[in-house]
Motif scaffolding. Structure first.
Motif, PDB file in Angstrom:
ATOM      1  N   UNK A 182     -16.602 -31.051 -43.743  1.00 59.15           N
ATOM      2  CA  UNK A 182     -15.938 -29.971 -44.492  1.00 59.15           C
ATOM      3  C   UNK A 182     -15.341 -30.502 -45.795  1.00 59.15           C
ATOM      4  N   UNK A 183     -14.736 -31.692 -45.753  1.00 62.96           N
ATOM      5  CA  UNK A 183     -14.180 -32.273 -46.980  1.00 62.96           C
ATOM      6  C   UNK A 183     -15.273 -32.534 -47.992  1.00 62.96           C
ATOM      7  N   UNK A 184     -16.361 -33.052 -47.532  1.00 62.96           N
ATOM      8  CA  UNK A 184     -17.464 -33.316 -48.438  1.00 62.96           C
ATOM      9  C   UNK A 184     -17.991 -32.030 -49.047  1.00 62.96           C
ATOM     10  N   UNK A 185     -18.081 -30.996 -48.191  1.00 62.90           N
ATOM     11  CA  UNK A 185     -18.552 -29.701 -48.710  1.00 62.90           C
ATOM     12  C   UNK A 185     -17.561 -29.139 -49.727  1.00 62.90           C
ATOM     13  N   UNK A 186     -16.212 -29.243 -49.403  1.00 60.37           N
ATOM     14  CA  UNK A 186     -15.190 -28.732 -50.332  1.00 60.37           C
ATOM     15  C   UNK A 186     -15.224 -29.488 -51.650  1.00 60.37           C
ATOM     16  N   UNK A 205     -17.818 -31.038 -52.915  1.00 54.57           N
ATOM     17  CA  UNK A 205     -19.018 -30.629 -53.640  1.00 54.57           C
ATOM     18  C   UNK A 205     -18.819 -29.249 -54.272  1.00 54.57           C
ATOM     19  N   UNK A 206     -18.150 -28.341 -53.508  1.00 55.77           N
ATOM     20  CA  UNK A 206     -17.880 -27.006 -54.077  1.00 55.77           C
ATOM     21  C   UNK A 206     -16.939 -27.108 -55.280  1.00 55.77           C
ATOM     22  N   UNK A 207     -15.894 -27.973 -55.184  1.00 53.59           N
ATOM     23  CA  UNK A 207     -14.964 -28.138 -56.290  1.00 53.59           C
ATOM     24  C   UNK A 207     -15.678 -28.701 -57.502  1.00 53.59           C
ATOM     25  N   UNK A 208     -16.538 -29.689 -57.272  1.00 58.70           N
ATOM     26  CA  UNK A 208     -17.282 -30.283 -58.393  1.00 58.70           C
ATOM     27  C   UNK A 208     -18.187 -29.243 -59.018  1.00 58.70           C
ATOM     28  N   UNK A 209     -18.863 -28.427 -58.153  1.00 61.35           N
ATOM     29  CA  UNK A 209     -19.714 -27.374 -58.703  1.00 61.35           C
ATOM     30  C   UNK A 209     -18.892 -26.353 -59.479  1.00 61.35           C
ATOM     31  N   UNK A 210     -17.650 -26.078 -58.953  1.00 62.82           N
ATOM     32  CA  UNK A 210     -16.802 -25.078 -59.632  1.00 62.82           C
ATOM     33  C   UNK A 210     -16.361 -25.571 -60.999  1.00 62.82           C
ATOM     34  N   UNK A 211     -15.885 -26.805 -61.084  1.00 65.88           N
ATOM     35  CA  UNK A 211     -15.399 -27.279 -62.388  1.00 65.88           C
ATOM     36  C   UNK A 211     -16.559 -27.504 -63.338  1.00 65.88           C
TER      37      UNK A 211
END
Length: 734
Positions: free
Chosen positions: A81-85, A87-93
């Protein structure tokens, strides 16, 4: 050091397998030994106990293994889940259109997107997680893409950037090479971290610059149009003292060729051209103007005048602008200076005329003041001289009234007393006018109960009104006011007497209205009334509208009222309609917080019945001395008479007798007045009852008598007051 039979690094299955082998070996060994041996049995018991412990440990290990496997599963899920979060944060920024970077609470770089520092190609490759904020600032300050102004150094820029990092919220623009701009903003997170956003604002700044240039051009056109409409010639110079603007009025005021008034022309060159045409006046000259223009520490505004072609006068005003440039304006003031010169000459002529006229008026005023003072002194002296024989005449008439018996003679005496009273009123009016005409009339302003003024006037004037068939009504009042008691009584008395005199039938009403802090005393009558055009003139001296009236009057009553009210600052007003009557109003300031004293009970006065009481009389007027002696002796008293103070003191010393009463004239004519004589007699004989007699009715003498503890008996002597005084002396003796 103890050793373990089981290796902790082995798996649980392997450890169980080893334990089972150990138990089997022990069992076989025990079976081979003698069953009778106690040692073998003890070993067996230990082996059995060890087996139980091994079994319990195995169960615990299995339970721990299950918990560990469950924890590993949860940790693996949390890591996913941390890795997914992340990755999502990196995709978001990465989707953010701006450069984004996050520094942790320890000011170390946590993460950033690909747009962060993209415009700084020499900085972007050197960014990495864990980079400190100070190193990040150092990289930016040393970037070749950073455009710094001339006095700014990379070290100074880094210092200022680090200092701004301490603020909670920071926004500023950074200039890059090739006319590019970045807007940098910092925001604090809840955990104390820092978010940095980098926005490319190049297009916005270029657009604003174009708008500003367009606005500047528009403003320049407006400014030029405004300057061209001014009535002044204006020149504008920049900080380098070069001409950057002027208006058309300059071409008219100064005769310069077009090439001289050209953009970029230096002020010094232009001044040299102007010196040939302009002549400086007063103390300001061209060199002072040059020093002013070359002053680099601030130029205060200067103003001076120059003359062109010996006929045109120009007012020059120079002032510095905020950008260190300056503006010089030229105003043609030739017409104003000519007008001022003509006006100055006219003013001088008028001042000479005014001085001459003032001198003439001063002489006239001095003569008028001397004439007025002479008139006042004459009136006072004449009144005093008239009151002396008048007082003697009243005493003689009073003495005669007690001796005649026939009705016809009593009627003659009464008419003589009335005539003498009219003469006394006329003299008193002249004295009042004389005192009120003085430059500084003396008043005794104090708190006065209106009842103390209105009640005696009602008793005094009711018989006069009744004799004419007029109903006089005086409404009492419990108010107290601030005024001079004597003049207030004279004001109201004159108004009421005037109303009775000019009312043929009907009534006269006197009352008081409370209007705020003012007591308005009003006198209403149903008399003849006064026309509008005559209402101002009735307050003039010797002015009588009805000259056919048979009563004796000089027309001074209302003149005294008007002057006394003006001097005491009492507002006086009049409303009247011909044939309807009139109302006179006087406004008096109310005195608050003064309790109303009960009205005094009237005492019935009667002629004194003296029984040989000795009255010491000092009077230098022979007629008054004879009249008073005759009157006192007619009442049964004895009189010792002296002509002056020295004779009186000598006479009292010779007879060595304490008199029962003292009657002393104030003006004795021998250097000693009546008050001084009274003090000397009282030092010899104690507090003898006394009266000071004088025709002087000024407030100064009244105050001096009150200070000495003696009453003043004014001339002509009021015989009722004289009765009261001698009655008191007779009662005191008995």
């Amino acid at each position: 050091m103890s050793t373990s039979l089981i290796d902790p690094k082995d798996s649980l299955e392997r450890q169980n397998e080893k334990l089972l082998q150990i138990v089997g070996a022990l069992m076989r060994k025990v079976e081979k030994k003698n069953e009778q041996s106690g040692v073998a049995y003890a070993q067996f018991e230990r082996a059995a106990l060890l087996e139980v412990q091994v079994r319990e440990r195995t169960i615990d290990l299995e339970r721990t293994l299950d918990l560990l496997q469950e924890s590993n599963s949860r940790l693996e899920a949390a890591n996913r889940e941390t890795l997914i979060a992340r990755e999502n944060l990196i995709e978001a920024i990465e989707t953010v259109s701006e450069g984004f970077a996050l520094f942790g609470p320890d000011d170390r770089l946590v993460l950033y997107n690909s747009r962060f520092c993209r415009e700084l190609s020499d900085v972007e490759p050197r960014l990495h997680e864990g980079l400190t904020f100070s190193n990040y600032v150092r990289l930016i300050s040393n970037s070749r893409h950073l455009s710094l102004p001339t006095p700014m150094t990379p070290q100074l820029w880094a210092t200022q950037r680090t200092r701004r990092h301490r603020d909670d919220r920071v926004t500023f623009n950074v200039s890059l090479t090739h006319d590019r701009w970045l807007q940098v903003s910092e925001h604090r997170t809840a955990r104390g971290g820092t978010v940095i956003l980098q926005t490319d604002v190049t297009n916005i700044i270029r657009l604003e610059r174009k708008e500003r240039e367009k606005m500047r051009d528009e403003q320049a056109r407006i400014l030029q149009a405004t300057l061209d409409h001014l009535n002044q010639g204006v020149c504008i110079f920049d900080k380098d003292k070069n001409l950057v603007g002027w208006n058309k009025r300059m071409d008219y005021l100064l005769d310069l060729p077009p090439q001289e008034l050209a953009l970029g022309r230096n002020f010094m060159i232009l001044l040299e051209r102007l010196r040939d045409q302009l002549e400086f006046v007063d103390e300001f000259d061209g060199d002072m103007l040059v020093r002013w223009a070359n002053n680099n520490e601030g130029r205060p505004p200067v103003a001076f005048e120059v003359v062109r072609a010996e006929r045109q006068i120009l007012n020059v005003f120079a002032q510095e602008m905020p950008d260190r440039g300056f503006v010089i304006s030229f105003t043609d003031v030739t017409a104003e200076r000519e007008a001022a010169r003509a006006l100055s000459e006219m003013n001088e002529m008028l001042e000479r005329r005014v001085q001459d006229r003032t001198r003439e008026l001063g002489i006239a005023l001095s003569e008028a003041e001397r004439a007025n003072a002479s008139k006042s002194r004459f009136v006072a002296a004449a009144s005093h001289d008239l009151l002396q024989p008048l007082s003697a005449a009243k005493l003689f008439i009073n003495s005669l009234a007690n001796s005649v018996e026939s009705v016809e003679q009593q009627d003659v005496v009464t008419k003589a007393e009335s005539a003498l009273s009219s003469v006394e009123q006329i003299i008193e009016a002249l004295l009042d006018i004389s005192r009120l005409d003085a430059r500084r009339p003396n008043f005794d302003v104090r708190t006065v109960r209106l009842s103390a003024v209105l009640d005696p006037l009602r008793d005094e004037l009711t018989p006069v009104a009744a004799a004419k068939g007029i109903d006089l009504r005086v409404v009492g009042s419990g108010l107290s006011v601030r005024s001079d008691p004597g003049y207030l009584r004279r004001i109201i008395q004159n108004l009421v007497s005037n109303a009775i005199r000019y009312t043929d039938r009907g009534k006269v009403l006197v009352g008081v209205r409370r209007v705020g802090g003012v007591a308005r005393v009003q006198v209403w009558d149903t008399g003849r009334g006064i026309a509008k055009e005559d209402q101002a003139s009735i307050f003039q001296e010797f002015k009588r509208l009805d000259t056919s009236h048979t009563e004796h009057s000089l027309g001074l009553g209302l003149a005294i009222v008007e002057r006394a009210c003006k001097s005491l600052d009492h507002s006086l007003s009049l409303f009247s309609e011909p044939g309807q009557g009139s109302v006179f109003s006087v406004d008096l300031p109310v005195r608050l917080g003064v309790a109303e004293a009960p009205a005094p009970i009237p005492v019935r006065r009667k002629a004194p019945e003296l029984n040989g009481e000795i009255v010491f009389l000092v009077e230098n007027d022979e007629s008054i001395a004879k009249a008073m002696t005759l009157t006192i002796e007619g009442w049964g008293g004895e009189v010792i008479h002296a002509w002056n103070g020295e004779e009186g003191l000598q006479l009292l010393s010779e007879i060595d007798l304490r008199p029962d009463a003292l009657v002393l004239d104030y003006q004795l004519g021998d250097g000693m007045n009546g008050l001084e004589l009274l003090h000397k007699i009282r030092r010899l004989h104690g507090d003898v009852p006394a009266r000071i007699v004088s025709a002087n009715r000024g407030p100064e003498l009244n105050m001096a008598c009150r200070a000495a503890g003696v009453n003043l008996l004014p001339k002509p002597i009021d015989w009722t007051e004289f009765f009261t005084f001698l009655n008191g002396c007779a009662l005191q003796r008995t």
